[in-house]
Design an enzyme around this catalytic site. Structure first.
Site, PDB file in Angstrom:
ATOM      1  N   GLU A 290      15.939  58.017  -3.170  1.00  0.00           N
ATOM      2  CA  GLU A 290      15.844  58.085  -4.635  1.00  0.00           C
ATOM      3  C   GLU A 290      17.103  57.571  -5.306  1.00  0.00           C
ATOM      4  O   GLU A 290      17.070  57.112  -6.445  1.00  0.00           O
ATOM      5  CB  GLU A 290      15.593  59.537  -5.089  1.00  0.00           C
ATOM      6  CG  GLU A 290      14.119  59.826  -5.262  1.00  0.00           C
ATOM      7  CD  GLU A 290      13.823  61.185  -5.890  1.00  0.00           C
ATOM      8  OE1 GLU A 290      12.657  61.547  -5.894  1.00  0.00           O
ATOM      9  OE2 GLU A 290      14.745  61.880  -6.359  1.00  0.00           O
ATOM     10  N   HIS A 311       9.560  58.253  22.605  1.00  0.00           N
ATOM     11  CA  HIS A 311       8.264  58.029  23.240  1.00  0.00           C
ATOM     12  C   HIS A 311       7.227  57.536  22.243  1.00  0.00           C
ATOM     13  O   HIS A 311       6.045  57.437  22.559  1.00  0.00           O
ATOM     14  CB  HIS A 311       7.792  59.326  23.912  1.00  0.00           C
ATOM     15  CG  HIS A 311       8.707  59.756  25.025  1.00  0.00           C
ATOM     16  ND1 HIS A 311       8.434  59.501  26.349  1.00  0.00           N
ATOM     17  CD2 HIS A 311       9.915  60.373  24.997  1.00  0.00           C
ATOM     18  CE1 HIS A 311       9.431  59.966  27.093  1.00  0.00           C
ATOM     19  NE2 HIS A 311      10.346  60.498  26.299  1.00  0.00           N
ATOM     20  N   LYS A 425       3.252  59.230 -11.670  1.00  0.00           N
ATOM     21  CA  LYS A 425       2.948  60.423 -12.477  1.00  0.00           C
ATOM     22  C   LYS A 425       2.165  60.021 -13.723  1.00  0.00           C
ATOM     23  O   LYS A 425       1.207  60.685 -14.105  1.00  0.00           O
ATOM     24  CB  LYS A 425       4.249  61.103 -12.920  1.00  0.00           C
ATOM     25  CG  LYS A 425       4.940  61.882 -11.837  1.00  0.00           C
ATOM     26  CD  LYS A 425       6.066  62.703 -12.463  1.00  0.00           C
ATOM     27  CE  LYS A 425       6.988  63.255 -11.410  1.00  0.00           C
ATOM     28  NZ  LYS A 425       8.250  63.720 -11.949  1.00  0.00           N
TER      29      LYS A 425
HETATM   30  O1  PA5 Z   1      15.901  64.529  -7.123  1.00  0.00           O
HETATM   31  C1  PA5 Z   1      15.108  64.722  -8.015  1.00  0.00           C
HETATM   32  O2  PA5 Z   1      15.470  64.791  -9.206  1.00  0.00           O
HETATM   33  C2  PA5 Z   1      13.646  64.955  -7.748  1.00  0.00           C
HETATM   34  O3  PA5 Z   1      13.300  64.732  -6.430  1.00  0.00           O
HETATM   35  C3  PA5 Z   1      13.245  66.370  -8.102  1.00  0.00           C
HETATM   36  O4  PA5 Z   1      13.998  67.268  -7.366  1.00  0.00           O
HETATM   37  C4  PA5 Z   1      11.759  66.614  -7.902  1.00  0.00           C
HETATM   38  O5  PA5 Z   1      10.996  65.627  -8.510  1.00  0.00           O
HETATM   39  C5  PA5 Z   1      11.370  67.969  -8.457  1.00  0.00           C
HETATM   40  O6  PA5 Z   1      11.672  68.033  -9.830  1.00  0.00           O
HETATM   41  P1  PA5 Z   1      11.752  69.396 -10.569  1.00  0.00           P
HETATM   42  O7  PA5 Z   1      12.829  70.211  -9.975  1.00  0.00           O
HETATM   43  O8  PA5 Z   1      12.020  69.035 -11.990  1.00  0.00           O
HETATM   44  O9  PA5 Z   1      10.409  70.073 -10.407  1.00  0.00           O
END
Ligand code: PA5
Length: 437
Positions: A290, A311, A425
């Protein structure tokens, strides 16, 4: 106490000293951007100070709350997705028995811990509800935005379950919320119902939040020493803030990744020889994926558990397209868990290993694989850990967080946003809303 060192010697045939030297200015630039808070995402650097600027009252509240949870339930359900669960799951897998949830309470000494709200499988949720029906349950729902669909759906269902079991006030005693300090639907629900609340600082993003209550509360419920984790991370935060790459293995790792990427090594496999690292690898994948994967750039973070995956993926790693490099976590345990016994008949012809610890045998698999992969054209970086304890894993967490931020800046991206996550989303919500019309 250190306990963590990085061996770059197996990169010698892939990257020259001159190439590394050329990264000096980029490292200095990225170091400055982080330290002077001048880079993209500069308002999301709170994670840098988490290990040092601790709120002792908050740590004590987490520990008290964990004790309460341990007393009040058989099953503790941690609801969250992405950065709101991977760190806690990784730590609990590393520091608890492999069969923890199958042990009796007297053996385990804390409730069963189940992670939910990280998928939208109806089967999973139905099975979970059925499983929880005759158990005493407490919940920690974690969401920074307070509106993520997966945890929200799961929370609604489990909140109703708890209210049916314990009544509205009784349920409120068993629901713990970790979210934003001021805003969001989850924040408002928590306030309205007077749930105990923990805060994710504004300047800490989900994937950098393992050292906030997001990770610390579930860890404390599992009897993990959260102060040792923070101490290790604090030590690493000083050690890995040295500007000169020669004295900073974290910066060296970031620089080598960058060089390897520019040489076409576009996939990094984080490997471990112990299955208890499965979720640590998942945490790493999210952190780097990310943070770096944007603007049509980014190393693809992947993972492997050896020898299991030798494996299945071993062939591809050894002889497939040469676009891979590996970072291997090598734990040098100073204890033996189990040895191979000798048998009189020796029907399986394993007596040549009799008396050897399984760790020793696993270690030979590591050495053998390391040399084979390097000879096969896969650069390898080895992260050596002197033991598997909270302090050293605290160091490792900070090592990767800092390396990720540095790598992102060196790549020319903002390592602290995730605009691309919105695309699916948006489509999903359009479909769900139009279906409702
Ligand atoms: O790193 C990030 O910001 C995301 O992976 C969030 O942790 C994830 O989408 C969950 O979001 P939230 O904590 O708002 O539910």
């Amino acid at each position: 106490m250190q306990g963590l060192s990085v061996d770059f010697s197996r990169l010698d045939n892939f990257v020259s000293k001159e190439e590394l030297k050329l990264m000096d200015y980029k490292i200095k630039e990225a170091h400055k951007m982080l330290n002077e808070k001048t880079g993209a995402g500069r308002n999301m650097l709170g994670w840098l100070d988490l290990p040092t600027n601790r709120d002792d009252d908050e740590i004590n509240r987490i520990k008290q709350c964990a004790l309460k949870i341990q007393k009040q339930c058989d099953v503790f359900v941690v609801i969250g997705i992405g950065g709101s669960y991977l760190g806690a799951k990784a730590m609990i897998d590393l520091f608890t028995n492999n069969f923890s949830n199958m042990l009796s309470l007297s053996q385990r000494k804390f409730p069963q811990i189940i992670f939910a709200g990280n998928n939208m499988s109806g089967k999973y949720l139905r099975n979970l509800v059925e499983y929880l029906e005759d158990k005493d349950v407490a919940i920690n729902v974690i969401s920074k935005s307070g509106k993520t669909l997966e945890p929200a759906i799961t929370f609604r269902i489990l909140k109703i379950l708890l209210e049916q079991k314990y009544g509205i006030t009784g349920a409120a005693e068993r629901i713990y919320v970790t979210t934003d300090s001021q805003k969001g639907l989850l924040h408002d629900i928590a306030k309205k119902n007077e749930y105990e609340m923990f805060v994710i600082p504004d300047d800490v993003g989900g994937r950098y939040s393992v050292l906030t209550p997001v990770g610390l509360l579930p860890m404390a419920v599992a009897n993990i020493n959260i102060e040792d984790i923070l101490d290790g991370a604090q030590f690493a935060s000083h050690l890995f803030n040295e500007e000169c790459i020669d004295y900073n293995d974290c910066y060296k790792y970031a620089a080598y990744r960058n060089i390897l990427y520019n040489k076409g090594k576009e996939i990094e496999i984080l490997a471990s020889y112990d299955p208890c690292f499965r979720y640590f690898i998942e945490w790493f994948k999210q952190l780097f994926g990310e943070s770096e994967g944007k603007n049509a750039k980014g190393i693809f973070p992947s993972g492997a558990l050896f020898s299991t995956d030798l494996h299945s993926m071993g062939q591809l790693i050894q002889e497939g397209k040469r676009n891979i490099f590996e970072t291997v976590i090598n734990v040098n345990l100073d204890r033996s868990f189990i040895e191979l016994p000798k048998t009189d008949e020796n029907l399986d012809e394993l007596n040549y290993l009799a008396g050897k610890s399984i760790e020793y045998i696993n270690k030979q698999a590591f050495y053998g694989t390391l040399e084979a992969h390097v000879q096969g054209g896969v650069p390898n970086i080895v992260i050596n850990l002197d033991d598997l304890n909270e302090y050293i894993i605290g160091e490792l967490i900070f090592f990767f967080e800092k390396a990720c931020a540095m790598s992102g800046y060196m790549l020319g991206v903002n390592p602290f946003d995730q605009p691309g996550v919105e695309a699916y989303k948006k489509n999903m919500m359009n479909l769900l809303i139009s279906d409702n019309d």
